[in-house]
Design a protein around this motif. Structure first.
Motif, PDB file in Angstrom:
ATOM      1  N   GLY A 209      37.767  40.827  37.532  1.00 15.33           N
ATOM      2  CA  GLY A 209      37.007  40.141  38.578  1.00 15.33           C
ATOM      3  C   GLY A 209      36.069  39.100  38.005  1.00 15.33           C
TER       4      GLY A 209
ATOM      5  N   ASP B 210      33.699  36.794  40.003  1.00 19.77           N
ATOM      6  CA  ASP B 210      32.480  37.278  40.674  1.00 19.77           C
ATOM      7  C   ASP B 210      31.231  36.658  40.056  1.00 19.77           C
ATOM      8  OD1 ASP B 210      34.028  38.868  42.307  1.00 19.77           O
ATOM      9  OD2 ASP B 210      33.759  40.674  41.088  1.00 19.77           O
TER      10      ASP B 210
ATOM     11  N   THR C  20      38.297  37.084  41.994  1.00 22.00           N
ATOM     12  CA  THR C  20      37.204  37.891  42.511  1.00 22.00           C
ATOM     13  C   THR C  20      37.695  39.298  42.846  1.00 22.00           C
ATOM     14  OG1 THR C  20      37.595  37.179  44.793  1.00 22.00           O
ATOM     15  CG2 THR C  20      36.055  35.864  43.478  1.00 22.00           C
ATOM     16  N   SER C  21      36.799  40.265  42.751  1.00 22.79           N
ATOM     17  CA  SER C  21      37.166  41.655  43.007  1.00 22.79           C
ATOM     18  C   SER C  21      37.548  41.881  44.463  1.00 22.79           C
ATOM     19  CB  SER C  21      36.005  42.577  42.622  1.00 22.79           C
ATOM     20  OG  SER C  21      34.813  42.180  43.282  1.00 22.79           O
TER      21      SER C  21
ATOM     22  N   GLN D  85      39.588  30.033  43.361  1.00 24.77           N
ATOM     23  CA  GLN D  85      38.566  30.901  42.781  1.00 24.77           C
ATOM     24  C   GLN D  85      38.694  32.347  43.245  1.00 24.77           C
ATOM     25  OE1 GLN D  85      36.272  30.554  40.583  1.00 24.77           O
ATOM     26  NE2 GLN D  85      34.796  32.208  40.937  1.00 24.77           N
ATOM     27  N   ASP D  86      39.117  32.533  44.504  1.00 22.51           N
ATOM     28  CA  ASP D  86      39.213  33.888  45.065  1.00 22.51           C
ATOM     29  C   ASP D  86      40.199  34.774  44.305  1.00 22.51           C
ATOM     30  OD1 ASP D  86      37.384  33.267  46.998  1.00 22.51           O
ATOM     31  OD2 ASP D  86      38.872  32.786  48.531  1.00 22.51           O
TER      32      ASP D  86
END
Length: 203
Positions: free
Chosen positions: A52, A55, A132-133, A128-129
């Motif tokens: 992740g 984040d 992410t976690s 970017q997502d």
């Protein structure tokens, strides 16, 4: 198809032994270095997704870091693993030279072209997502993960046949060469981990 017409990136999928023999006997291309580097970058991107990284890091920073660590990690792991493959192969009668194992192991990353296409699709879809976690359980990511698993299984089968051809082994003996290499890598790490755990528990 005649041997001289084989194209490694295509024929390794279906004719790994014949293609490996052609590569070792007559192909002076260093393109396998590019495959090693791309495999390292793919591995670094996988780590970034699993941890992740997005984040806490920006998208450009995550990508640049993955490229730097991937290039270094890819080349280092290729050098070390090919050395151990050669070393363990000599224990069971392998005939390949050190250079031949380096070349065969480098070309065993042939599948990475397809994997990188999946990464491009992922990055275009999620940006970017992707790192992410919150996005770890996305259905699209899960489907792409299944495709990567299928590619990984088939590429391992091809790796076994490539090492077998380079060493003049049967497929089963080629598998044994790879399993010995895994043991040589994992056993010291397990022992080191056990020692560290004992030291931690003793305090």
């Amino acid at each position: 198809m005649n041997q001289e017409n084989l194209r490694p990136l295509l024929t390794l999928w279906v004719k790994p032994r014949e293609t490996t023999r052609q590569i070792l006997d007559s192909n002076n291309s260093k393109f396998y270095i590019c495959l090693v580097i791309l495999a390292g970058i793919s591995g670094a991107l996988n780590n970034a997704v699993e941890q992740g990284a997005g984040d806490e890091q920006s998208f450009p920073f995550t990508m640049i870091l993955a490229m730097i660590l991937g290039i270094l990690g890819g080349l280092l792991s290729w050098y070390i693993v090919s050395l151990i493959l050669y070393w363990t192969g000599t224990w069971i009668g392998g005939e390949a030279t050190r250079e031949q194992i380096k070349i065969a192991f480098g070309w065993s990353n042939f599948y990475i072209i397809l994997t990188m296409l999946l990464w491009i699709i992922n990055i275009l879809m999620f940006g970017q997502d992707l790192f992410t976690s919150e996005n770890q359980n996305s259905t699209a990511i899960m489907y792409i993960g299944i495709l990567e698993l299928i590619i990984g299984i088939w590429s391992f089968i091809v790796l076994v046949k490539m090492i077998a051809e380079a060493q003049h082994f049967s497929v089963w003996k080629g598998l044994g060469n790879i399993l010995l290499t895994i043991l040589v890598v994992m056993v010291p790490l397990a022992i080191l981990g056990g020692i560290i755990s004992l030291l931690i528990l003793s305090f």
